[in-house]
Design an enzyme around this catalytic site. Structure first.
Site, short mmCIF file in Angstrom:
data_model
loop_
_atom_site.label_atom_id
_atom_site.label_comp_id
_atom_site.label_asym_id
_atom_site.label_seq_id
_atom_site.Cartn_x
_atom_site.Cartn_y
_atom_site.Cartn_z
N ARG A 54 1.14 -1.11 -0.01
CA ARG A 54 0.03 -0.03 0.07
C ARG A 54 0.89 1.28 -0.07
O ARG A 54 2.22 1.06 0.36
CB ARG A 54 -0.92 0.13 1.21
CG ARG A 54 -0.41 0.00 2.58
CD ARG A 54 -0.02 1.37 3.14
NE ARG A 54 1.07 1.55 4.22
CZ ARG A 54 2.15 1.59 4.12
NH1 ARG A 54 2.65 1.72 3.01
NH2 ARG A 54 2.81 1.70 5.20
N GLU A 60 0.19 9.81 8.76
CA GLU A 60 1.15 8.70 9.22
C GLU A 60 1.31 8.68 10.65
O GLU A 60 1.26 9.85 11.31
CB GLU A 60 2.59 9.43 8.71
CG GLU A 60 3.28 8.22 7.89
CD GLU A 60 2.71 7.53 6.95
OE1 GLU A 60 2.14 6.51 7.05
OE2 GLU A 60 2.51 8.18 5.69
N SER A 219 4.97 -1.30 2.86
CA SER A 219 4.36 -2.38 3.43
C SER A 219 4.32 -3.66 2.97
O SER A 219 3.42 -4.52 2.75
CB SER A 219 2.80 -2.21 3.59
OG SER A 219 2.21 -2.96 4.57
N SER A 220 5.69 -4.24 2.57
CA SER A 220 5.78 -5.56 2.19
C SER A 220 5.50 -6.57 3.44
O SER A 220 5.08 -7.60 3.09
CB SER A 220 7.23 -5.91 1.71
OG SER A 220 8.13 -5.53 2.82
N ASP A 266 -1.66 -0.86 7.34
CA ASP A 266 -1.35 -1.63 6.24
C ASP A 266 -2.07 -3.01 5.99
O ASP A 266 -2.36 -3.24 4.86
CB ASP A 266 0.21 -2.28 6.65
CG ASP A 266 1.06 -0.85 7.09
OD1 ASP A 266 0.66 0.22 6.85
OD2 ASP A 266 2.18 -1.26 7.47
N LYS A 320 11.35 -1.81 10.18
CA LYS A 320 10.89 -1.26 11.41
C LYS A 320 11.18 -2.45 12.90
O LYS A 320 11.36 -1.96 13.62
CB LYS A 320 9.28 -1.86 11.24
CG LYS A 320 8.74 -0.64 10.49
CD LYS A 320 6.99 -0.98 10.40
CE LYS A 320 6.62 -1.98 9.77
NZ LYS A 320 5.47 -2.14 9.28
N TYR A 328 10.16 3.23 16.00
CA TYR A 328 8.52 2.59 15.74
C TYR A 328 8.01 2.56 17.44
O TYR A 328 6.93 3.06 17.53
CB TYR A 328 8.37 1.31 14.74
CG TYR A 328 7.00 1.45 14.36
CD1 TYR A 328 6.49 1.98 13.24
CD2 TYR A 328 5.89 0.97 15.30
CE1 TYR A 328 5.28 2.01 12.96
CE2 TYR A 328 4.61 0.81 14.85
CZ TYR A 328 4.09 1.24 13.92
OH TYR A 328 2.82 1.53 13.52
C1 GLA Z 1 3.81 1.28 9.51
C2 GLA Z 1 2.84 0.30 10.32
C3 GLA Z 1 1.59 1.12 10.31
C4 GLA Z 1 1.64 2.56 10.73
C5 GLA Z 1 2.80 3.19 9.51
C6 GLA Z 1 3.07 4.84 10.07
O1 GLA Z 1 3.63 1.21 8.33
O2 GLA Z 1 2.76 -0.92 10.16
O3 GLA Z 1 0.68 0.57 10.97
O4 GLA Z 1 1.69 2.91 11.71
O5 GLA Z 1 4.12 2.57 9.76
O6 GLA Z 1 1.84 5.49 9.61
#
Ligand code: GLA
Length: 579
Positions: A54, A60, A219-220, A266, A320, A328
């Site tokens: 996505r 954000e 978002s892989s 995501d 992350k 995060y």
């Molecule tokens: C990552 C997390 C999401 C969101 C974004 C930041 O992609 O997986 O849930 O918090 O960071 O918006």
């Protein structure tokens, strides 16, 4: 509504991508995957599970504060071909690489592998040679090794499936295992496995491929977890009756097992998206998703008023999981603690054991009643009004006597004292489930970002809806959207501190190259930017960025297209069934 729909099961590719042209572009990949599966496992796959990545257009780091976000699925996706394994199929099986098997890794000699064990998984990955073949089986806790005719609730709670996810290390199969947990826990509670009447999870072979770049903010990881959950549901015959919303919840909960306390954006975008629309996803009081047409997807005669979103990869890889302690997960803790302290300063009561979020605090401040299982809904108008007003109240979190932006943080001791909890209570509530590291915690800056970003999401949604009803996209519509994206970037960079020099540079270059607006997308600290660009300017925009952004200088053709490309909203996750 969109969240309550069933998971789509298709038997032709044009249904998967909702258009024949797009399906034709992808047909070669799908065929190659199916053929490779047959080469490796000696039979055809039964299913291919697909989950897209996505792009978040705006909103954000506010999903875990339970505010609405505005993403769209991209065409790039993860595909998992899979099939249940029967005695005859594993007889012909030959591993495709020399990787050690699960048993060999544990120092036990086991030849052949226990391929027939309940739920045993052979997972291979075509994406990169650094992703070796993996085998694993779910394990039960010791106490279920005895036959439990009538397991008590106590027994059930004591049991957990164990799949050995190593949170300290980045391993590709962790995402496959994360998806598996959801299916196991929901359909094969561990104690039921040892009663005679319940079926066992089926042994499965799977082959993964995909085009969502890892660590790029597209978002892989969620796409992997969603595709894996779907694959295990499909081979175990459990797809029927699962709604998209339930799949999102399973994927969210299980991705957290990998070590990041991410929100639900995501997974929701990957599962619920539809072609031609972005999604306004809200999480509170319950998960809901509203498809919103984007300007430019309506017909208009003025070519210059059509706009597209362009994704550009900064080529800074941000993982992350690896940095979760200082990035995060730290942000998750900072926003949660800021919610408690803000509530206290606004005279709003919060239970001692309650991990209240900023969205809930706003609701209480607006007088929303607490109802069974949460809070009553607040309509968009009231929420927008509240977000406009609460900005001033956030000043109550600004540490006194600290003028310098750099010094706006508070120490752990100060934070505990402000929270009204004892050290023990504080640790239990905010630190026992997560590992974070900081000398100063930025409660004021983080909450200022969250409220202002949540307001920008609603403003972005308003502009899109207005433009859809008038069916003409004007320059000023695009300028308004662009301005919101730029403000979001500024806030991510200065207040939430989730940007990095390369993302700041790339978004600045995008504006200079004519974008209406440009911002980082996803978690940040690297990964991709998203820019809103007039359709007629796309080629010149890309060549300007290529010239200006040093890491792109040597890239041509396909290599350049890999890192900078236009995107349109794509369809959400599905299962393809071979007939
Ligand atoms: C990552 C997390 C999401 C969101 C974004 C930041 O992609 O997986 O849930 O918090 O960071 O918006």
């Amino acid at each position: 509504m969109a969240a309550s729909l069933p998971i789509p099961i298709y038997t032709s590719l044009d249904e998967v991508y909702s258009s024949l042209g797009t399906a034709t572009n992808h047909a070669v990949r799908w065929n190659d995957l199916a053929e490779e599966f047959e080469n490796r496992f000696g039979r055809k796959p039964a299913f291919i599970a697909r989950a897209p990545g996505r792009v978040n257009l705006i909103g954000e780091h506010i999903d875990y504060a339970l505010f609405g976000v505005f993403p769209a699925a991209v065409e790039r996706d993860i595909l998992i071909a899979c099939a249940p394994r029967s005695a005859s199929s594993y007889a012909s099986y030959t591993p495709a690489s020399n990787e050690p098997s699960m048993e060999q890794e544990r120092g036990r000699v086991a030849d052949p592998e226990p391929l027939h064990l309940p739920g045993f998984v052979v997972a291979e990955n075509l994406r990169h040679e650094k992703y070796p073949r993996k085998t694993f089986a779910p394990m039960r806790g010791m106490s279920t090794s005895k036959l439990l005719d009538e397991p008590t609730e106590e027994d059930v709670r004591a049991e957990e499936w164990m799949l050995d996810i190593d949170k300290g290390r980045l391993a590709w199969e962790s995402y496959v295992k994360a998806g598996y947990y959801g299916v196991l826990n929901r359909f094969f509670p561990p104690t039921s496995l040892v009663t005679t009447t319940n079926p066992h999870p089926i042994p499965v072979d799977m082959l993964v491929t995909g085009t969502v770049p890892a660590g790029s903010g597209l978002s892989s990881s969620a796409a992997m977890v969603v595709a894996s959950t779907l694959a295990f549901l499909a081979v175990n015959g459990k797809l029927q009756g699962i709604s998209k919303g339930e799949l999102v919840e399973m994927a969210m909960e299980n991705e957290q097992r990998v070590g990041v306390n991410s929100g639900g954006m995501d997974q929701a975008a990957s599962v619920i998206s539809t072609t031609n629309s972005a999604l306004h996803i809200t999480f509170f009081p319950k998960l809901a998703a509203e498809p919103i047409p984007l300007p430019g997807s309506v017909s208009s005669s003025a070519a210059s008023s059509h706009a597209v979103f362009i994704i550009a990869n900064s080529l800074v890889v941000s993982d992350k999981v690896v940095h979760s302690k200082t990035r995060y997960n730290l942000r998750v803790v900072e926003t949660l603690v800021s919610a408690r302290i803000l509530a206290l300063r606004l005279g709003i009561s919060v239970g001692k054991n309650e991990k209240v979020t900023l969205r809930e605090v706003l609701g209480r401040w607006l007088g929303a009643k607490e109802v069974k299982g949460g809070q009553e809904e607040v309509d968009v108008e009231k929420l927008r009004d509240g977000l406009e007003r609460i900005g001033e109240e956030v000043e109550k979190l600004r540490p006194e006597g600290k003028g310098d932006e750099e010094e706006l943080g508070v120490t752990l001791g100060e934070m505990i004292q402000m929270s009204g909890l004892s050290e023990e209570e504080f640790n239990e509530l905010y630190l026992s489930w997560v590992n974070v590291e900081a000398t100063h915690f930025q409660l004021y800056k983080r909450s200022k970002h969250v409220f202002s970003e949540a307001l920008r999401v609603l403003q972005f949604r308003d502009v899109c809806l207005r433009s859809a009803t008038s069916s003409i996209t004007t320059q000023s519509t695009l300028e308004e959207l662009g301005a919101l994206m730029n403000e979001s970037q500024e806030s991510c960079s200065k207040l939430f501190e989730c940007s990095c020099p390369e993302l700041d540079e790339l978004t600045r270059l995008a504006r200079e190259a004519g974008a209406y607006g440009s911002r980082l997308t996803g978690a940040g600290w690297g990964g991709c930017t998203v820019s809103l660009v007039a359709e007629s300017d796309v080629d010149s925009f890309i060549s300007k960025i290529k010239k200006a952004y040093a890491p792109y200088h040597n890239l041509e053709g396909e290599a350049l297209h890999e890192v900078i490309f236009a995107t349109k909203p794509s369809s959400g996750a599905c299962v393809y069934k071979f007939e």
